[in-house]
Every structure is written in C-alpha cells, then in structure tokens.
Design a protein around this motif. Structure first.
Motif, PDB file in Angstrom:
ATOM      1  N   ILE A 221       3.072  -2.925  -1.645  1.00 22.68           N
ATOM      2  CA  ILE A 221       3.005  -2.160  -2.957  1.00 22.68           C
ATOM      3  C   ILE A 221       3.507  -2.618  -4.187  1.00 22.68           C
ATOM      4  CG2 ILE A 221       3.751   0.103  -3.752  1.00 22.68           C
ATOM      5  CD1 ILE A 221       3.390   1.480  -0.747  1.00 22.68           C
ATOM      6  N   PRO A 222       4.850  -3.227  -4.008  1.00 24.06           N
ATOM      7  CA  PRO A 222       5.386  -3.742  -5.437  1.00 24.06           C
ATOM      8  C   PRO A 222       4.618  -4.846  -5.851  1.00 24.06           C
ATOM      9  CG  PRO A 222       7.129  -3.289  -3.712  1.00 24.06           C
ATOM     10  CD  PRO A 222       5.859  -3.114  -2.970  1.00 24.06           C
ATOM     11  N   THR A 223       4.085  -5.628  -5.097  1.00 24.53           N
ATOM     12  CA  THR A 223       3.098  -6.782  -5.600  1.00 24.53           C
ATOM     13  C   THR A 223       1.768  -6.069  -6.281  1.00 24.53           C
ATOM     14  OG1 THR A 223       3.757  -8.301  -3.752  1.00 24.53           O
ATOM     15  CG2 THR A 223       1.623  -8.752  -5.099  1.00 24.53           C
ATOM     16  N   VAL A 224       1.316  -5.106  -5.763  1.00 23.14           N
ATOM     17  CA  VAL A 224      -0.006  -4.524  -6.406  1.00 23.14           C
ATOM     18  C   VAL A 224       0.628  -3.976  -7.900  1.00 23.14           C
ATOM     19  CG1 VAL A 224      -1.644  -2.642  -6.478  1.00 23.14           C
ATOM     20  CG2 VAL A 224      -1.191  -3.944  -4.397  1.00 23.14           C
ATOM     21  N   ASP A 225       1.801  -3.168  -7.816  1.00 22.71           N
ATOM     22  CA  ASP A 225       2.402  -2.762  -9.108  1.00 22.71           C
ATOM     23  C   ASP A 225       2.461  -3.730 -10.052  1.00 22.71           C
ATOM     24  OD1 ASP A 225       2.174  -0.092  -7.862  1.00 22.71           O
ATOM     25  OD2 ASP A 225       4.417  -0.035  -7.720  1.00 22.71           O
ATOM     26  N   ALA A 226       3.304  -5.026  -9.821  1.00 28.06           N
ATOM     27  CA  ALA A 226       3.485  -5.986 -10.642  1.00 28.06           C
ATOM     28  C   ALA A 226       2.350  -6.748 -11.153  1.00 28.06           C
ATOM     29  CB  ALA A 226       4.420  -7.126  -9.938  1.00 28.06           C
ATOM     30  N   GLU A 227       1.299  -6.701 -10.315  1.00 25.09           N
ATOM     31  CA  GLU A 227      -0.133  -7.343 -10.798  1.00 25.09           C
ATOM     32  C   GLU A 227      -0.774  -6.560 -11.961  1.00 25.09           C
ATOM     33  OE1 GLU A 227      -1.496 -10.751  -9.967  1.00 25.09           O
ATOM     34  OE2 GLU A 227       0.367 -10.880  -9.362  1.00 25.09           O
ATOM     35  N   LEU A 228      -0.621  -5.182 -11.501  1.00 29.61           N
ATOM     36  CA  LEU A 228      -1.423  -4.434 -12.368  1.00 29.61           C
ATOM     37  C   LEU A 228      -0.603  -3.906 -13.856  1.00 29.61           C
ATOM     38  CD1 LEU A 228      -2.688  -1.575  -9.843  1.00 29.61           C
ATOM     39  CD2 LEU A 228      -4.155  -3.576 -10.764  1.00 29.61           C
ATOM     40  N   ALA A 229       0.683  -4.377 -13.830  1.00 28.25           N
ATOM     41  CA  ALA A 229       1.619  -4.054 -15.012  1.00 28.25           C
ATOM     42  C   ALA A 229       1.299  -5.291 -15.781  1.00 28.25           C
ATOM     43  CB  ALA A 229       2.917  -4.223 -14.410  1.00 28.25           C
ATOM     44  N   LYS A 230       0.737  -6.254 -15.615  1.00 24.69           N
ATOM     45  CA  LYS A 230       0.330  -7.419 -16.486  1.00 24.69           C
ATOM     46  C   LYS A 230      -0.429  -6.895 -17.583  1.00 24.69           C
ATOM     47  CE  LYS A 230       1.162 -11.098 -12.908  1.00 24.69           C
ATOM     48  NZ  LYS A 230       0.631 -11.984 -12.133  1.00 24.69           N
ATOM     49  N   THR A 231      -1.486  -6.061 -17.252  1.00 21.31           N
ATOM     50  CA  THR A 231      -2.337  -5.532 -18.282  1.00 21.31           C
ATOM     51  C   THR A 231      -2.299  -4.186 -18.793  1.00 21.31           C
ATOM     52  OG1 THR A 231      -4.216  -4.782 -16.847  1.00 21.31           O
ATOM     53  CG2 THR A 231      -4.399  -7.189 -17.565  1.00 21.31           C
ATOM     54  N   GLY A 232      -1.534  -3.420 -17.699  1.00 16.08           N
ATOM     55  CA  GLY A 232      -1.244  -1.948 -17.993  1.00 16.08           C
ATOM     56  C   GLY A 232      -2.320  -1.171 -18.025  1.00 16.08           C
ATOM     57  N   ARG A 233      -3.715  -1.624 -17.692  1.00 15.61           N
ATOM     58  CA  ARG A 233      -4.926  -0.571 -17.708  1.00 15.61           C
ATOM     59  C   ARG A 233      -5.005   0.258 -16.548  1.00 15.61           C
ATOM     60  NH1 ARG A 233      -7.636  -5.605 -19.830  1.00 15.61           N
ATOM     61  NH2 ARG A 233      -7.738  -6.504 -17.487  1.00 15.61           N
ATOM     62  N   TYR A 234      -3.973  -0.301 -15.483  1.00 15.85           N
ATOM     63  CA  TYR A 234      -4.094   0.815 -14.333  1.00 15.85           C
ATOM     64  C   TYR A 234      -2.876   0.906 -13.747  1.00 15.85           C
ATOM     65  CZ  TYR A 234      -9.105  -0.782 -14.596  1.00 15.85           C
ATOM     66  OH  TYR A 234     -10.206  -1.019 -14.954  1.00 15.85           O
ATOM     67  N   LYS A 235      -2.660   2.071 -13.185  1.00 17.30           N
ATOM     68  CA  LYS A 235      -1.122   2.402 -12.454  1.00 17.30           C
ATOM     69  C   LYS A 235      -1.559   3.139 -11.322  1.00 17.30           C
ATOM     70  CE  LYS A 235       3.618   4.194 -13.091  1.00 17.30           C
ATOM     71  NZ  LYS A 235       4.094   2.748 -12.420  1.00 17.30           N
ATOM     72  N   ILE A 236      -0.897   2.754 -10.120  1.00 14.26           N
ATOM     73  CA  ILE A 236      -1.263   3.741  -8.866  1.00 14.26           C
ATOM     74  C   ILE A 236      -0.045   4.450  -8.485  1.00 14.26           C
ATOM     75  CG2 ILE A 236      -1.723   3.470  -6.330  1.00 14.26           C
ATOM     76  CD1 ILE A 236      -3.044   0.838  -7.026  1.00 14.26           C
TER      77      ILE A 236
ATOM     78  N   SER B 255      -6.102   1.455 -25.273  1.00 17.09           N
ATOM     79  CA  SER B 255      -6.827   1.958 -24.197  1.00 17.09           C
ATOM     80  C   SER B 255      -5.858   3.044 -23.455  1.00 17.09           C
ATOM     81  CB  SER B 255      -7.373   0.874 -23.652  1.00 17.09           C
ATOM     82  OG  SER B 255      -6.802   0.137 -22.950  1.00 17.09           O
ATOM     83  N   ALA B 256      -6.453   4.133 -23.075  1.00 15.94           N
ATOM     84  CA  ALA B 256      -5.496   4.807 -22.054  1.00 15.94           C
ATOM     85  C   ALA B 256      -5.393   4.254 -20.804  1.00 15.94           C
ATOM     86  CB  ALA B 256      -6.146   6.184 -22.105  1.00 15.94           C
ATOM     87  N   GLN B 257      -4.094   4.277 -20.248  1.00 14.04           N
ATOM     88  CA  GLN B 257      -4.108   3.804 -18.876  1.00 14.04           C
ATOM     89  C   GLN B 257      -4.545   4.708 -17.861  1.00 14.04           C
ATOM     90  OE1 GLN B 257       0.141   3.851 -16.788  1.00 14.04           O
ATOM     91  NE2 GLN B 257      -0.051   1.751 -17.147  1.00 14.04           N
ATOM     92  N   GLU B 258      -5.258   4.156 -16.809  1.00 10.42           N
ATOM     93  CA  GLU B 258      -5.908   4.929 -15.909  1.00 10.42           C
ATOM     94  C   GLU B 258      -5.205   5.048 -14.529  1.00 10.42           C
ATOM     95  OE1 GLU B 258      -9.968   4.891 -12.975  1.00 10.42           O
ATOM     96  OE2 GLU B 258      -9.817   3.493 -14.806  1.00 10.42           O
ATOM     97  N   ALA B 259      -4.752   6.179 -14.179  1.00  8.78           N
ATOM     98  CA  ALA B 259      -3.692   6.471 -12.907  1.00  8.78           C
ATOM     99  C   ALA B 259      -4.997   6.700 -11.723  1.00  8.78           C
ATOM    100  CB  ALA B 259      -2.800   7.427 -13.244  1.00  8.78           C
ATOM    101  N   LEU B 260      -4.362   6.086 -10.749  1.00 14.40           N
ATOM    102  CA  LEU B 260      -5.212   6.267  -9.349  1.00 14.40           C
ATOM    103  C   LEU B 260      -4.200   6.773  -8.363  1.00 14.40           C
ATOM    104  CD1 LEU B 260      -6.348   3.748 -10.699  1.00 14.40           C
ATOM    105  CD2 LEU B 260      -7.779   3.883  -8.734  1.00 14.40           C
ATOM    106  N   ARG B 261      -4.670   7.809  -7.545  1.00 17.01           N
ATOM    107  CA  ARG B 261      -3.598   8.285  -6.548  1.00 17.01           C
ATOM    108  C   ARG B 261      -4.029   7.917  -5.189  1.00 17.01           C
ATOM    109  NH1 ARG B 261       0.043  12.236  -6.984  1.00 17.01           N
ATOM    110  NH2 ARG B 261      -0.233  12.707  -4.986  1.00 17.01           N
TER     111      ARG B 261
END
Length: 350
Positions: free
Chosen positions: A49-64, A21-27
C-alpha cells in the motif's frame, strides 16, 4: 470596454486559482483471512500500500482511499478468492494452498516436498512458472489478476512428541492445509485438515498431535506451548499464494495505477523475502526461549521418508490433467535444478 476588461481579468485570475486538474479518488478494499502477524499480510499494509501511494503521489492525479480488512473481518481464511471474484474485496491475499481444487496447478510446490529450503530460489522458479498459460489461465478463470507471489520458509512439524524417525509417525494425527498431508502417507500417520488459525487449539484439545508448520509462523502462533517439539524435517519452502486483484477492477484502472501496482508487487516480494530471511534465525531462538525444542533429523532418515511416501504428483496429475501437470512440474523442477539445487527425489522423472 471596462466590463469586458474586468471580465477577462477575473477569468484569468480564476484560471490561475483553479487546480490544473482535479485529483481522482478511488476507494479500494484490501482483504486477507489471516491477521497481520503473518508476513504475507503484514507486507500488504507495510509495503504494498505505501508503495502504491508513493508512486501515485509523483503525479498527484490519483489517490486511493484504502479500506483494510484483515484477520477474517471481511473474508474467512480460504475464502479470499471468492470474495475477490464477487467484487466484495478489490484486492488482497489469495492463499492458493487452500484452493487445490480450483487452482491445482498453482499448488505445484506442495506436490514436490523435500525441495529447496531457500525461499528466494522458490520465488524465482515460481515467477517463471507463472508466465505459463496454464497458471495464468487459472487466475483468469476466477476473475483475478496475479501480482506478486509469496513463499513460506521450509516446513517442519510442531508436535507434542519428537518425530525424528519414520517409525515415530505411526498412529499420530498431523494437521495440515490440504496438499501437505501427502507428505506423511504410508507412514502410519493420519493427516487432518487444519490451518494456522486453528492449529493451537486443535493440538491443545487433542484433535491432532502436531501440525505441518514453518518456523516464522510457528512462533507468532505460540505453537511451542501445545506442541513443544519442532522436528526439522526440511520439507522445503513452499509457494503458498499471492497478492491479487479483481480482474474487472484491474481492467478499469488507468495505466498509471496498474504501473504503480506492479511496482508495489515487486517491492512486496523483495521486502517480504528480506524480512522472512531475517526472521528465521530469530524465530528459532524465540521458539527455544518459549520453551520449545528443535529436533534434528538424520539426513538418511529424511531420505527414507522421501522415498517411502507415494509420488504426490501422480494424484495431482489426475486432478489437473496429465499434460498441464507435466508441463508445469517440469518447468518448476527444471528451473530449480538450473539454479544448482539437487532434489532428494526426482518426482518429475518417475
């Protein structure tokens, strides 16, 4: 037959090569009026910010993709709420202390001076009070969502002269951020609206003689230069604002992102308190190293000042409505008392 087999094989290989599945990027734009030398902004960048990034990296579905705008580059100090309401920023700091007219109930601690110096005790009480509909309603009214509150270490006054006795205040002008100007009424002093960003120059140029400030901010602001006497009046630790997010943006977030934000809020709160506690002792040492002096206050003199000022909660109740004010005040002071603290003055019982 060959063509069909070739086509099937090609499709299978293509399927294996394509990502599941393609990773969804949010600005997202994060804003604060204060610069990152202050802990509440510093931990947006270093913890939230690093905590949000680390949590989202667990699935890789979203990147901010973060756009960080601090120190007035996008919003002026005290204007963060409006900037977030309008969607100019997506999240950041809302310093409720500068919004006494828009969010008066969130300023409850500023109307209860001489409270606990322990910031963690105040945070725990505020966490409970934030569950009341009276406070959550203020956030909702302004189209923002509360994520994590922050408190300031116990206030004193940095001034050109010592202010160890009530009589020392007569004729002095003291700068402060709105609600804390109530703490010197009936002393002969004059309260003047100001902020951490203006204290240094305002004291240096004579706009006022000193300012309400807490030590972990007084040192990075170098107030020991224009105002070398820090009088340790111990007005108490104060809840001053929170990390918040635009409500419209929040409601469009997938649940995974909302969960990551809540975890980041908890991490922000914990590491902020941890560094704040560690910084206090170091800040006192740095104050004296910079040429400043710490002025101790006799407990009897502090009690005299607490007794002399008008009850700040009475005017606050007129602004907020007697019913909501009483409920919030009782919840806050009751929660603090339940932890074993005794107030110098029981403002809620007067």
């Amino acid at each position: 037959m060959f063509i069909h087999r070739f086509t099937a094989a090609f499709c299978a290989l293509a399927a294996l090569a394509a990502p599941a599945s393609a990773q969804e990027a949010l600005r997202l734009t994060v804003a604060a009026g204060h610069p990152p030398i202050f802990l509440w902004v510093k931990h947006l960048h270093e913890t939230f910010i690093p905590t949000v990034d680390a949590e989202l990296a667990k699935t890789g579905r979203y990147k901010i993709q973060w756009n960080e705008a601090y120190g007035g580059t996008l919003t002026k100090m005290g204007s963060e709420l409006e900037t977030m309401q309008q969607g100019i920023s997506d999240l950041g700091i809302v310093a409720t202390v500068f919004h006494s007219s828009k969010m008066p109930l969130n300023n409850v601690t500023y109307f209860v001076p001489f409270g606990p110096a322990d910031a963690e005790r105040v945070v725990q009480a505020i966490d409970y009070v934030q569950t009341l509909p009276e406070l959550s309603g203020e956030w909702k009214k302004h189209n923002v969502v509360y994520l994590a509150g922050f408190t300031l270490d116990s206030y004193g006054i940095a001034a050109k002269v010592p202010l160890a006795k009530v009589e020392d205040f007569k004729g002095r002008k003291i700068g402060g951020a709105g609600p804390n100007l109530n703490w010197i009424k009936n002393t002969g002093a004059v309260g003047v609206q100001g902020s951490l960003n203006s204290f240094y120059n305002d004291i240096k140029t004579g706009v006022y003689d000193g300012a309400f400030v807490f030590m972990t901010a007084a040192v990075p602001a170098k107030l020991f230069e224009p105002a070398p006497y820090y009088t340790e009046l111990d007005f108490g630790s104060m809840y001053a604002g929170a990390v918040a997010v635009n409500r419209g943006r929040w409601e469009r977030f997938p649940e995974e992102i909302r969960v990551a934000f809540r975890k980041a809020g908890n991490a922000y709160k914990g590491l902020y308190l941890q560094e704040q506690t560690a910084r206090i002792k170091a800040a006192y040492a740095a104050w004296e190293k910079g040429g400043g002096k710490v002025v101790k206050v006799d407990p009897a003199e502090r009690a005299k000042l607490a007794k002399q000022i008008p009850n700040p909660t009475l005017d606050w109740a007129k602004q907020t409505g007697a019913g909501p004010a009483k409920k919030v005040l009782s919840a806050y002071m009751g929660t603090v008392r339940a932890g074993g603290f005794r107030f110098t003055r029981d403002f809620d019982k007067e």
